[in-house]
Scaffold this active site. Structure first.
Site, PDB file in Angstrom:
ATOM      1  N   ASP A 146       2.701  -0.532   7.265  1.00 48.01           N
ATOM      2  CA  ASP A 146       4.114  -0.284   6.740  1.00 48.01           C
ATOM      3  C   ASP A 146       4.277   0.874   5.961  1.00 48.01           C
ATOM      4  OD1 ASP A 146       4.883  -2.834   7.694  1.00 48.01           O
ATOM      5  OD2 ASP A 146       4.574  -3.785   5.829  1.00 48.01           O
ATOM      6  N   TYR A 199      -8.891  -4.958   4.214  1.00 45.04           N
ATOM      7  CA  TYR A 199      -7.813  -4.121   3.310  1.00 45.04           C
ATOM      8  C   TYR A 199      -8.377  -4.256   1.735  1.00 45.04           C
ATOM      9  CZ  TYR A 199      -4.127  -3.872   6.669  1.00 45.04           C
ATOM     10  OH  TYR A 199      -3.502  -3.722   7.948  1.00 45.04           O
TER      11      TYR A 199
END
Length: 284
Positions: free
Chosen positions: A63, A124
């Protein structure tokens, strides 16, 4: 989206990183917004002197504001273009790309490789600090400041209850026709000597906003607003809870993407395309 390049084309794997601060995410968008995909595709078209754009397929779309250190993509190039440019392509891209995105490796992909569907996990990291003075100015685009003291042990206790295969609908932004069943393989937090708490989050795949929602729930546990069993109760309820905040994107970095051995790539791609469902309760 094929697992093999079309006749006359070569599938090329790209390993890359970027600072997401000035990007409107990975994927190309209408309206001329700056994206990682757009920058790389433009650079490829320029340095190969091509009249067409060669579209990238990425392991995980990020994003706006999210960074990547170990992103992976693939692109199918005409065989003659690859033969002409492959020896100099990396250096030419370095000269053409903006400073906030780098391609570190380019190589012909093995048979069956698909950057998205062949991946078996993505890892992540989310970085946050509870330092009363805030965030080091040099790290302000990569570390979230949480202005309450955080109990990392309580956060880890809560995190352990979320591991495994579950329907993460309560932590995902729902997309029509897409499953929210994921296998969360690792979720743990460590506070470094510099006071930065790094949450490592690894799963076979992630649905939209999943990592940032999980971190939002764990922060509520860490600062004492919720008990350690609360995130698991939210997960079991299966619906969005207004108390679960999606934390800001700048603390999030895609660190690494894992793939199976070359001979298992095609089988993994086929498996990843199957829409998953959980077994009935008590069946096994």
């Amino acid at each position: 989206m094929s697992d093999e390049a079309a006749a006359g084309y070569v599938r090329v794997r790209l390993d890359l990183s970027y600072d997401g601060s000035e990007f409107s995410g990975w994927a190309k968008q209408a309206g001329g917004r700056r994206t990682v995909q757009g920058e790389i595709e433009d650079a490829l078209r320029t340095v190969t002197r091509s009249g067409e754009t060669y579209e990238l397929t990425v392991a995980g779309r990020t994003d706006a504001g999210v960074h990547a250190r170990g992103q992976v993509a693939h692109v199918d190039l005409p065989r003659e273009v690859w033969a002409e440019h492959n020896q100099k392509l990396l250096k030419r891209l370095a000269g053409r790309l903006p400073r906030d995105v780098r391609v570190w490796a380019l190589r012909e992909a093995p048979s069956g490789f698909n950057a998205r569907f062949s991946a078996i996990w993505r890892r992540y990291a989310y970085r946050v600090t509870d330092n009363p003075g805030g965030v080091d100015p040099l790290l302000r685009n990569h570390v979230l400041w949480h202005d309450w003291p955080l109990d990392v042990d309580a956060m880890n206790e809560a995190a352990r209850r979320l591991l495994g295969e579950h329907d993460f609908a309560a932590y995902c932004k729902k997309r029509e026709g897409a499953t929210t069943i994921r296998t969360l393989q690792e979720l743990r937090l460590v506070k470094g000597d510099d006071g930065i708490i790094t949450a490592t989050v690894r799963a076979d795949a992630f649905c939209h906003n999943m990592v940032r929602s999980l971190i939002g729930a764990l922060l509520f546990v860490g600062d004492g607003h919720r008990p350690p069993d609360w995130p698991a109760k939210v997960l079991a309820a299966g619906v969005r809870d207004s108390a679960v905040h999606v934390v800001r994107p700048h603390g999030l970095t895609l660190e690494e993407v894992g793939y199976p051995a070359d001979e298992l790539l095609a089988a993994r791609s086929k498996e990843a395309r199957n829409k998953r469902s959980l077994p009935p309760a008590g069946c096994c």
